[in-house]
Enzyme design. Structure first.
Site, PDB file in Angstrom:
ATOM      1  N   GLU A 122       0.840  -1.214   0.000  1.00 28.03           N
ATOM      2  CA  GLU A 122       0.000   0.000   0.000  1.00 28.03           C
ATOM      3  C   GLU A 122       0.866   1.252   0.000  1.00 28.03           C
ATOM      4  O   GLU A 122       0.542   2.258  -0.623  1.00 28.03           O
ATOM      5  CB  GLU A 122      -0.912   0.025   1.237  1.00 28.03           C
ATOM      6  CG  GLU A 122      -1.914  -1.116   1.309  1.00 28.03           C
ATOM      7  CD  GLU A 122      -3.061  -0.987   0.310  1.00 28.03           C
ATOM      8  OE1 GLU A 122      -3.145   0.035  -0.409  1.00 28.03           O
ATOM      9  OE2 GLU A 122      -3.858  -1.943   0.238  1.00 28.03           O
TER      10      GLU A 122
ATOM     11  N   ASP B   8      -5.595 -12.906  -8.953  1.00 24.41           N
ATOM     12  CA  ASP B   8      -4.718 -11.772  -8.669  1.00 24.41           C
ATOM     13  C   ASP B   8      -4.524 -10.761  -9.757  1.00 24.41           C
ATOM     14  O   ASP B   8      -4.824 -11.001 -10.899  1.00 24.41           O
ATOM     15  CB  ASP B   8      -3.334 -12.211  -8.255  1.00 24.41           C
ATOM     16  CG  ASP B   8      -2.778 -11.186  -7.330  1.00 24.41           C
ATOM     17  OD1 ASP B   8      -1.875 -10.488  -7.721  1.00 24.41           O
ATOM     18  OD2 ASP B   8      -3.301 -11.053  -6.234  1.00 24.41           O
TER      19      ASP B   8
ATOM     20  N   GLU C 228     -19.739  -4.737  -3.959  1.00 26.02           N
ATOM     21  CA  GLU C 228     -18.370  -5.220  -3.817  1.00 26.02           C
ATOM     22  C   GLU C 228     -18.207  -6.614  -4.439  1.00 26.02           C
ATOM     23  O   GLU C 228     -17.198  -6.908  -5.053  1.00 26.02           O
ATOM     24  CB  GLU C 228     -18.024  -5.236  -2.320  1.00 26.02           C
ATOM     25  CG  GLU C 228     -16.643  -5.686  -1.937  1.00 26.02           C
ATOM     26  CD  GLU C 228     -15.526  -4.764  -2.407  1.00 26.02           C
ATOM     27  OE1 GLU C 228     -15.798  -3.726  -3.037  1.00 26.02           O
ATOM     28  OE2 GLU C 228     -14.358  -5.104  -2.149  1.00 26.02           O
TER      29      GLU C 228
HETATM   30  C1  DMJ Z   1      -6.502   0.613  -4.829  1.00 26.08           C
HETATM   31  O1  DMJ Z   1      -5.698   0.808  -3.751  1.00 26.08           O
HETATM   32  C2  DMJ Z   1      -5.705   0.095  -6.003  1.00 26.08           C
HETATM   33  O2  DMJ Z   1      -6.441   0.220  -7.198  1.00 26.08           O
HETATM   34  C3  DMJ Z   1      -5.331  -1.336  -5.799  1.00 26.08           C
HETATM   35  O3  DMJ Z   1      -4.632  -1.868  -6.910  1.00 26.08           O
HETATM   36  C4  DMJ Z   1      -6.583  -2.175  -5.575  1.00 26.08           C
HETATM   37  N1  DMJ Z   1      -7.373  -1.676  -4.492  1.00 26.08           N
HETATM   38  C5  DMJ Z   1      -7.649  -0.265  -4.408  1.00 26.08           C
HETATM   39  C6  DMJ Z   1      -8.920   0.200  -5.069  1.00 26.08           C
HETATM   40  O4  DMJ Z   1      -9.974  -0.673  -5.068  1.00 26.08           O
END
Ligand code: DMJ
EC number: 3.2.1.-
Length: 581
Positions: free
Chosen positions: A125, A250, A398
């Site tokens: 992140e 993934d 979702e």
């Molecule tokens: C974001 O942080 C990025 O797009 C990541 O690759 C996937 N999750 C979130 C948004 O849904």
């Protein structure tokens, strides 16, 4: 889920007459509409002459900008370093928000990466949001501050690489300077750093950064993938650098294509991996729902290595990056002439090595691959949009579970097959008449409150598994890319409908809020930073007059931070020891 753990669509046609008329109209003002609009092949050419007026577009862009400003005052933080400010820098630059940008610059200048609250910080992140944000801010402003801070940050993240393999650990304790995490890593969290580190290496000509990106790419290229037919699985051993399961979910998959594009299409290994991944997805993981024939992507139970593995039928919002990615690949790569790159799809999928999956590679050689990828992109994007348009709030859930007429298949190769590629084969064998399976225009079906309460609604061939709406970007990201790549106004109109629903359903006094349910609404006290970094950015770029982020010159990281495409110079190749595959 072929989730980007974090997912593509389009096509139809008109008569030759309408096609010519529309193209003539478009040609007269196409540079204004879409600077890199390329006329697509004929199956892709249902272009509507229904562009909104420049004034409407401008008003829409301004409305998105106003939403951004409103949201920026609501705040989410991560690591105690001012996440929303970092994640929003490039959106501010693109929107011309000078004052907010200047204030955010202060936050960037003063952020202390040697402390964090809470501890430890998540590596993935932090890379996609903070590092991606800094690098993109540098690319757009050329202010060296952002590179200095990017280098400070990367230094603090170094302990994540205390693994034998060279893949990073899950997190870092920045105070104790220790990498923390289990011995088994998740693909997206350990293989979504290549764009950021490669661009940093380009700007600083520092081999340390290049090695981090190259090592991850090499490890992926060398992994033993017989069990998954060439596709990268989800869980990996951080000591051996090898996969430990066969599950195919993934989206580090996104970085395979984007690394190839960012580095000026010079890295062949990443391209081959992208081709393997997409071939496996298209051959074995795309299905049609039973009644509306919605195209969707789903993981399989166990391994799709075997013919009999049925899909989980789960379809996630996160997977909706896939239509955009497929469209981007079809736009940027010579998929209809891989020989020009010395690549043979059948050889890539070596049947002896990949068994059942190998047959999928052979099968796709019978298609114009560019067209097939675009069909998949269009069909999937339509489903992603319908997930929004079917709901009373106009916002997408979702996760849904697709209904299935019979629980025991057949999933493929039978008369009732639900595998998309089987349906396309059948359509082709019967003379390619009518619309490609999964691509027919669909009308949204919104249940009334009574139908919902009594369970009497019909038409949705899915149930809501996770009914919340998290302000996620994936669907608007794909709508944006489809709009930019095809020039078909319907994608942009759908984006606008989604923006209107966001304004109507999620706005609060201090920002925007995620929803408990796309059917009944109900605001949660949460506004993720990706809403500013991604959702609002894609919406803004969709409507702005001259979108500067052309897909041929820029590559978005997975958090929508654009980085400029580059080529290594001879000197850099020597200094960084770049291997051009
Ligand atoms: C974001 O942080 C990025 O797009 C990541 O690759 C996937 N999750 C979130 C948004 O849904």
């Amino acid at each position: 889920m072929v989730v980007r753990q974090l997912c593509w669509n389009r096509f139809t046609r008109r008569t030759l007459f309408y096609g010519v008329v529309v193209l003539l109209i478009l040609a007269s003002f196409r540079s204004k509409i879409s600077p890199f609009f390329v006329p697509s092949d004929k199956s892709n050419s249902r272009l509507k002459a229904e562009d909104s007026s420049p004034l409407t577009r401008q008003t829409r862009a301004e409305a998105v900008k106003a939403a951004f400003l409103h949201a920026y005052h609501g705040y989410e933080d991560l690591n105690g370093w001012g996440l929303t400010a970092f994640d929003s820098l490039d959106t501010m630059l693109l929107m011309g928000l000078k004052e907010e940008f200047a204030r955010a610059q202060e936050i960037v200048t003063n952020a202390d990466f040697s402390k964090s609250e809470p501890e430890p910080i998540p590596y993935f992140e932090t890379v996609i949001r903070y590092l991606g944000g800094l690098l993109s801010a540098y690319a757009l402003s050329k202010d060296k501050l952002f590179i200095e801070r990017a280098e400070d940050l990367v230094e603090v993240l170094e302990p994540a690489f205390s693994t034998k393999s060279g893949f990073p650990l899950y997190s870092v304790d920045v105070v104790k300077k220790q990498g923390i995490g289990s011995d088994v890593g998740t693909l997206s969290e350990m293989a979504t750093l290549q764009l950021e580190y490669a661009y940093l290496a380009k700007v600083t000509v520092n081999v340390k950064y290049y090695n981090r990106a190259a090592k991850v790419m090499d490890l992926l290229a060398q992994a033993k993938l017989e069990q998954t037919g060439g596709m990268l699985p989800t869980r990996w051993d951080l000591t051996t650098g090898q996969p430990v399961d066969r599950s195919l979910a993934d989206s580090a998959h996104e970085y395979l294509l984007k690394f190839h594009l960012l580095t000026g299409k010079t890295d062949k290994e990443s391209l081959k991996m992208y081709l393997r991944t997409t071939t496996r997805i298209i051959s074995d993981m795309l299905y049609l729902s039973p009644t509306r024939h919605l195209l969707y992507v789903s993981d399989s139970f166990g391994s799709t290595f075997t013919e009999s593995a049925p899909p989980t039928l789960q379809f996630e919002h996160l997977s909706c990056f896939l239509p955009g990615l497929l469209a981007l690949g079809a736009h940027s790569l010579p998929l209809d002439n891989l020989n020009s790159l010395g690549i043979d799809l059948e050889e890539l999928g070596n049947e002896k090595l990949y068994g059942y999956a190998g047959r999928g590679y052979k099968r796709l050689t019978g298609y114009n691959l560019k067209q097939l990828h675009m069909w998949a992109a269009e069909g999937l994007a339509q489903t992603c949009w319908l997930m929004y348009a079917d709901q009373p709030t106009g916002l997408g859930p979702e996760e849904v579970k697709i209904k299935f007429a019979s629980t025991d298949g057949p999933w493929r190769d039978g008369p009732e097959t639900h595998l998309w590629v089987d349906a396309v084969d059948k359509w082709k064998r019967s003379g390619s008449r009518g619309v490609v399976p999964g691509l027919a225009e669909k009308t949204p079906v919104v249940y009334t409150p009574e139908e919902r309460n009594n369970g009497t609604g019909s038409g949705h061939d899915y149930t809501l598994l996770k009914p919340g709406h998290l302000l996620r970007p994936e669907t608007v990201e794909s709508l944006y890319l489809l709009w930019r790549i095809t020039g078909d106004f319907k994608w942009r109109d759908r984006g606008w409908n989604i923006f209107e629903a966001i304004e109507r359903e999620t706005k609060t006094d201090s920002g925007y809020a995620t929803l408990y349910s796309v059917e009944t609404g109900g605001k949660e006290e949460r506004m993720p930073s990706y809403f500013l970094a991604e959702t609002l950015k894609y919406l803004y770029l969709m409507f702005m007059e001259d979108d500067p982020i052309t897909p041929d010159q820029w590559s978005f990281n997975t958090e929508a931070h654009p980085l400029p495409v580059f080529e290594w110079t001879q000197e850099e190749i020597k200094l960084l020891n770049v291997t051009l595959g």
